[in-house]
Design a protein around this motif. Structure first.
Motif, short mmCIF file in Angstrom:
data_model
loop_
_atom_site.label_atom_id
_atom_site.label_comp_id
_atom_site.label_asym_id
_atom_site.label_seq_id
_atom_site.Cartn_x
_atom_site.Cartn_y
_atom_site.Cartn_z
N SER A 25 -4.70 -42.75 16.58
CA SER A 25 -3.65 -43.19 15.65
C SER A 25 -2.27 -43.24 16.29
O SER A 25 -1.27 -43.39 15.60
CB SER A 25 -3.65 -42.25 14.44
OG SER A 25 -3.60 -40.89 14.84
N LYS A 26 -2.21 -43.14 17.61
CA LYS A 26 -0.91 -43.18 18.31
C LYS A 26 -0.16 -44.46 17.95
O LYS A 26 -0.77 -45.54 17.86
CB LYS A 26 -1.13 -43.08 19.82
CG LYS A 26 -1.89 -44.22 20.42
CD LYS A 26 -2.20 -43.95 21.90
CE LYS A 26 -2.87 -45.14 22.54
NZ LYS A 26 -3.56 -44.83 23.78
N TYR A 27 1.13 -44.34 17.83
CA TYR A 27 2.05 -45.44 17.48
C TYR A 27 1.86 -45.97 16.07
O TYR A 27 2.59 -46.87 15.65
CB TYR A 27 1.95 -46.63 18.46
CG TYR A 27 1.92 -46.25 19.91
CD1 TYR A 27 2.81 -45.30 20.43
CD2 TYR A 27 0.99 -46.82 20.78
CE1 TYR A 27 2.77 -44.95 21.78
CE2 TYR A 27 0.95 -46.47 22.13
CZ TYR A 27 1.84 -45.53 22.61
OH TYR A 27 1.79 -45.19 23.93
N MET A 191 -13.66 -46.22 24.56
CA MET A 191 -12.51 -46.65 23.77
C MET A 191 -12.83 -48.03 23.19
O MET A 191 -13.96 -48.48 23.29
CB MET A 191 -11.24 -46.70 24.64
CG MET A 191 -11.21 -45.59 25.66
SD MET A 191 -9.66 -45.23 26.51
CE MET A 191 -8.78 -46.76 26.57
N SER A 192 -11.83 -48.72 22.61
CA SER A 192 -12.11 -50.00 21.95
C SER A 192 -12.89 -50.97 22.83
O SER A 192 -13.84 -51.60 22.38
CB SER A 192 -10.79 -50.67 21.53
OG SER A 192 -10.20 -49.94 20.49
N GLY A 193 -12.48 -51.08 24.09
CA GLY A 193 -13.05 -52.10 24.95
C GLY A 193 -14.37 -51.73 25.60
O GLY A 193 -15.08 -52.61 26.10
N VAL A 208 -11.26 -44.41 19.51
CA VAL A 208 -10.99 -45.83 19.29
C VAL A 208 -9.72 -46.02 18.47
O VAL A 208 -9.56 -45.44 17.40
CB VAL A 208 -12.19 -46.50 18.58
CG1 VAL A 208 -11.89 -47.98 18.32
CG2 VAL A 208 -13.45 -46.38 19.44
N GLY A 209 -8.81 -46.86 19.00
CA GLY A 209 -7.57 -47.15 18.31
C GLY A 209 -7.43 -48.61 17.94
O GLY A 209 -7.63 -49.00 16.79
N SER A 210 -7.12 -49.45 18.93
CA SER A 210 -6.74 -50.84 18.65
C SER A 210 -7.80 -51.61 17.87
O SER A 210 -7.47 -52.43 17.02
CB SER A 210 -6.36 -51.56 19.94
OG SER A 210 -7.30 -51.29 20.94
N LYS A 211 -9.06 -51.35 18.10
CA LYS A 211 -10.10 -52.10 17.39
C LYS A 211 -10.10 -51.80 15.89
O LYS A 211 -10.58 -52.60 15.09
CB LYS A 211 -11.48 -51.78 17.99
CG LYS A 211 -12.58 -52.67 17.45
CD LYS A 211 -13.75 -52.85 18.38
CE LYS A 211 -14.61 -54.02 17.85
NZ LYS A 211 -15.91 -53.64 17.39
#
Ligand SMILES: *Cc1c(COP(=O)(O)O)cnc(C)c1O
Length: 214
Positions: A25-27, A191-193, A208-211
């Motif tokens: 949840s960073k940023y 991670m997402s990728g 996982v963040g951006s996904k």
């Protein structure tokens, strides 16, 4: 088509079965974190300590906070009262500080050793030999207020899936070699990728963040 945060979490959880999902949840804003919480999710990962501490103050107390980024020794005291799992222990000195802060807070702090598996120098972590030295050292064996649950690593940021797989396999082998003797349960990789590759290589926890927030 745009999917909601909840739909993204559900979709990933279906894909990964028994693997644990830490939502990075960073940023992200407090509103976005609250939305994740309202979906029923409770494990959050942050890489900056100041941001982690600020969010912990504002959000419900039953959240499990994961510190996933490089951790400076002088920051440990801010998270010691509540942190659920530190993913990024990369030296005996840092671990000594965590143990001391855990004593002050009368708790046992769970952690993972971060292993350097990527080609990039920019990523932190121990070599397999350094890990071996630490886990068999008298200093480590004497620490009673920290508990190692396993290992964490980040693969090289590349489209080359063979390379990523090779790096994850290296980490997975290191985990499997030690898990019985060390009573480890947790291999944090993916991670997402690259979480699908991580899953193939035996990950038990993905970050996982951006996904999720795309
Ligand atoms: C940001 C971050 C992640 C999540 O990365 P995404 O590509 O956004 O899923 C995972 N682990 C660490 C250590 C990170 O800093």
């Amino acid at each position: 088509m745009l999917h909601s945060i909840c739909e993204n979490i559900k979709q990933i959880e279906q894909e990964i079965g028994n693997i644990q999902l830490v939502v990075v949840s960073k940023y992200r804003s407090l509103d976005e974190l609250q939305e994740v919480y309202n979906c029923g999710h409770r494990s959050f990962g942050e890489n900056r300590i100041q941001e982690l501490v600020q969010k912990e103050k504002e959000l419900p107390k039953n959240i499990k906070w994961h510190a996933i980024g490089h951790l400076q020794r002088n920051k440990v005291k801010y998270i010691a009262p509540f942190i659920h799992l530190i993913h990024s222990i990369d030296s005996l000195k840092l671990l000594q500080v965590v143990n001391n802060e855990a004593i002050k807070n009368n708790r046992v702090i769970n952690f993972l050793f971060q292993i350097h598996i990527a080609e990039e120098d920019s990523k932190f972590g121990l070599t397999p030999i350094e890990l071996d030295e630490i886990i068999h050292s008298d200093e480590f064996l004497a620490m009673k207020n920290v508990r190692c649950l396993g290992l964490m690593g980040m693969a090289t940021f590349t489209d080359n899936t063979e390379q990523v797989k090779a790096e994850f396999s290296l980490l997975s082998n290191l985990f499997n070699q030690n898990k019985t003797a060390q009573q480890w349960s947790t291999l944090s990789m993916g991670m997402s990728g690259d979480y699908k590759l991580a899953q193939e290589c035996g990950s038990t926890m993905i970050r996982v963040g951006s996904k999720i927030f795309q």
